[in-house]
Design an enzyme around this catalytic site. Structure first.
Site, PDB file in Angstrom:
ATOM      1  N   ARG A  89       0.864  -1.189   0.000  1.00  0.00           N
ATOM      2  CA  ARG A  89       0.000   0.000   0.000  1.00  0.00           C
ATOM      3  C   ARG A  89       0.900   1.238   0.000  1.00  0.00           C
ATOM      4  O   ARG A  89       0.591   2.265  -0.584  1.00  0.00           O
ATOM      5  CB  ARG A  89      -0.962  -0.009   1.201  1.00  0.00           C
ATOM      6  CG  ARG A  89      -1.857   1.211   1.220  1.00  0.00           C
ATOM      7  CD  ARG A  89      -3.084   1.161   2.150  1.00  0.00           C
ATOM      8  NE  ARG A  89      -3.081   0.186   3.200  1.00  0.00           N
ATOM      9  CZ  ARG A  89      -2.340   0.269   4.314  1.00  0.00           C
ATOM     10  NH1 ARG A  89      -1.541   1.305   4.518  1.00  0.00           N
ATOM     11  NH2 ARG A  89      -2.396  -0.692   5.223  1.00  0.00           N
ATOM     12  N   TYR A 131     -16.278  18.373 -14.678  1.00  0.00           N
ATOM     13  CA  TYR A 131     -16.747  16.993 -14.655  1.00  0.00           C
ATOM     14  C   TYR A 131     -17.772  16.807 -13.529  1.00  0.00           C
ATOM     15  O   TYR A 131     -17.510  17.195 -12.381  1.00  0.00           O
ATOM     16  CB  TYR A 131     -15.541  16.056 -14.470  1.00  0.00           C
ATOM     17  CG  TYR A 131     -15.909  14.621 -14.259  1.00  0.00           C
ATOM     18  CD1 TYR A 131     -16.603  13.911 -15.238  1.00  0.00           C
ATOM     19  CD2 TYR A 131     -15.583  13.963 -13.092  1.00  0.00           C
ATOM     20  CE1 TYR A 131     -16.959  12.595 -15.046  1.00  0.00           C
ATOM     21  CE2 TYR A 131     -15.926  12.640 -12.890  1.00  0.00           C
ATOM     22  CZ  TYR A 131     -16.615  11.958 -13.864  1.00  0.00           C
ATOM     23  OH  TYR A 131     -16.957  10.650 -13.669  1.00  0.00           O
ATOM     24  N   ASP A 172      -7.217  19.976 -13.363  1.00  0.00           N
ATOM     25  CA  ASP A 172      -7.603  18.668 -13.885  1.00  0.00           C
ATOM     26  C   ASP A 172      -7.217  18.668 -15.365  1.00  0.00           C
ATOM     27  O   ASP A 172      -7.849  19.322 -16.190  1.00  0.00           O
ATOM     28  CB  ASP A 172      -9.114  18.462 -13.692  1.00  0.00           C
ATOM     29  CG  ASP A 172      -9.582  17.085 -14.169  1.00  0.00           C
ATOM     30  OD1 ASP A 172      -8.908  16.489 -15.037  1.00  0.00           O
ATOM     31  OD2 ASP A 172     -10.636  16.628 -13.699  1.00  0.00           O
ATOM     32  N   LYS A 218      -8.804   7.815 -18.908  1.00  0.00           N
ATOM     33  CA  LYS A 218      -9.129   8.414 -20.198  1.00  0.00           C
ATOM     34  C   LYS A 218      -7.940   8.316 -21.154  1.00  0.00           C
ATOM     35  O   LYS A 218      -7.551   7.229 -21.519  1.00  0.00           O
ATOM     36  CB  LYS A 218      -9.613   9.854 -19.976  1.00  0.00           C
ATOM     37  CG  LYS A 218     -10.610   9.994 -18.801  1.00  0.00           C
ATOM     38  CD  LYS A 218     -11.927   9.249 -19.021  1.00  0.00           C
ATOM     39  CE  LYS A 218     -12.800   9.155 -17.776  1.00  0.00           C
ATOM     40  NZ  LYS A 218     -13.091  10.399 -17.082  1.00  0.00           N
TER      41      LYS A 218
END
Ligand SMILES: *Cc1c(COP(=O)(O)O)cnc(C)c1O
Length: 382
Positions: free
Chosen positions: A48, A101, A174, A199
């Site tokens: 992790r 978004y 972003d 994306k």
């Protein structure tokens, strides 16, 4: 420093030291043998905190954005969550743009507002409105998405970042739509870049992921702590797939840009059925000049408005053959989306609601003549 295309292929991709495998292996492990208590090999312990395959991707992401620190997450929204919780505390205030978004808006409105964060929505291109939105001592972040999803609005990263800094706030960009191949916000003065690597960086509609890239060591430590303490990290396989895809990012983006510009030019001539086209590569786009200044290309996303309104928009979406009706974007295959009921359904009834006569295209890298033929036949059906 080597050029973008070269870094995309070679950063953190040295052949495997033991076997000479040209592509480094996927480290499908959750933990690493220690050579004595606390005597770690290259700093790896529990995954992790760190995994070699994820670390390689993180180095590549940082190299492409021109940042010192890269962090990889299990989704774009997980990356946003780490940034927001790393930087803000309850009581802080954020400035958001009037187009973004829907999922990012939902994260602020439905998750952080109950947690004690407040926000103001402004037109980031209106400097007076932006200046007036700062709350002294409380505004800690300005969130910039450009080009914005789905209305393709362009915001001036250098200008907005400078205003944010004047008020002691960090500027977050972003950069999902542009990718670092077309736009590098850190070079323009932004503090933190986030991505949905689901994306264009992933590029094949087969892996979810998110990224954060930044230069400031103190901020990086805080966000890295959330990544470690909360644990929304990329799996080794997801990190490997994303890293593999990044190697062709430049090639894909060149074709996405070429195809999207051709589609936008074509749609602008279809005045009988199409009333507006939103693509920053068009001279008619209000953000064209800023886009020319801050981008190296205009990307693969287009939105347009139908003369026939909601019914025509839905009819177009249901009649394409090459363009698949689906959420998401940025893959090699062309997709069509009806934002008002799909990607941006959560924005209905909010200040960032998307009009029902808007169609969004993610223009893929298929041959342009097939793409244009499909759009023509779908417009004919309206
Ligand atoms: C998809 C998207 C996100 C969210 O990313 P996920 O990987 O779906 O969590 C954030 N910003 C933009 C601009 C997006 O298109």
């Amino acid at each position: 420093m080597t050029k973008f295309e070269t870094r995309a292929i070679h950063v953190a991709q040295d052949p495997d030291g033991r076997t000479g495998g040209v592509i480094p292996p996927i480290h499908m492990t959750t933990t690493h043998k220690q050579d004595g208590v606390g005597n770690l090999r290259e700093g790896f312990e529990y995954n992790r905190a760190g995994n070699p395959t994820r670390q390689a991707l993180q180095e590549a992401l940082a190299a492409l954005e021109g940042g010192r620190f890269g962090l990889s997450f299990s989704s774009g929204l997980a990356a946003e969550d780490a940034v927001i919780r790393g930087v803000l505390v309850p009581g802080d205030h954020v400035i958001l743009a009037n187009d973004m978004y829907g999922g990012s808006y939902r994260l602020f409105a439905r998750v952080y507002v109950p947690w004690g964060i407040t926000f103001t929505i402004v037109d980031l291109n209106n400097e007076a409105e932006l200046e007036a939105a700062f709350v002294a001592g409380k505004t800690k972040m300005v969130w910039i998405e450009t080009p914005s999803n789905p209305m393709m609005t362009i915001f001036d990263i250098a200008k907005v970042s400078a205003v944010a800094h004047k008020h002691g706030a960090v500027a977050v960009v972003d950069n999902t739509f542009a990718t670092p191949y077309l736009q590098r916000p850190l070079e323009l003065g932004a503090d933190i870049v986030i991505h949905s690597t689901t994306k264009y960086l992933g590029g094949h509609s087969d892996v979810l992921g998110g990224a954060v890239v930044l230069n400031d060591g103190e901020l990086a430590k805080k966000i890295e702590f959330i990544q470690f303490a909360v644990g929304a990290v990329s799996s080794p396989f997801d990190a490997w797939l994303t890293h593999r895809s990044i190697k062709t990012l430049a090639l894909r983006m060149d074709r996405h840009c070429f195809n999207a510009q051709s589609v936008a030019n074509y749609l602008e001539t279809q005045t009988g059925t199409v009333s507006a086209v939103y693509y920053p590569g068009l001279e008619s786009h209000p953000g064209h000049d800023i886009a020319l200044k801050q981008m190296d290309g205009f990307g693969g996303m287009i939105s347009f408005k139908l003369v026939g309104g909601i019914a025509a928009a839905k009819k177009f979406c249901e009649n394409t053959r090459l363009f698949t009706l689906a959420e998401s974007l940025g893959g090699v295959e062309s997709l069509v989306n009806y934002p008002a009921e799909m990607t941006h359904a959560s924005a209905n009834g909010t200040p960032i609601e998307v009009p029902g006569d808007i169609v969004r295209l993610s223009v893929g890298v298929e041959h342009i003549s097939d793409i244009l033929a499909d759009i023509t036949q779908a417009l004919d059906k309206i």
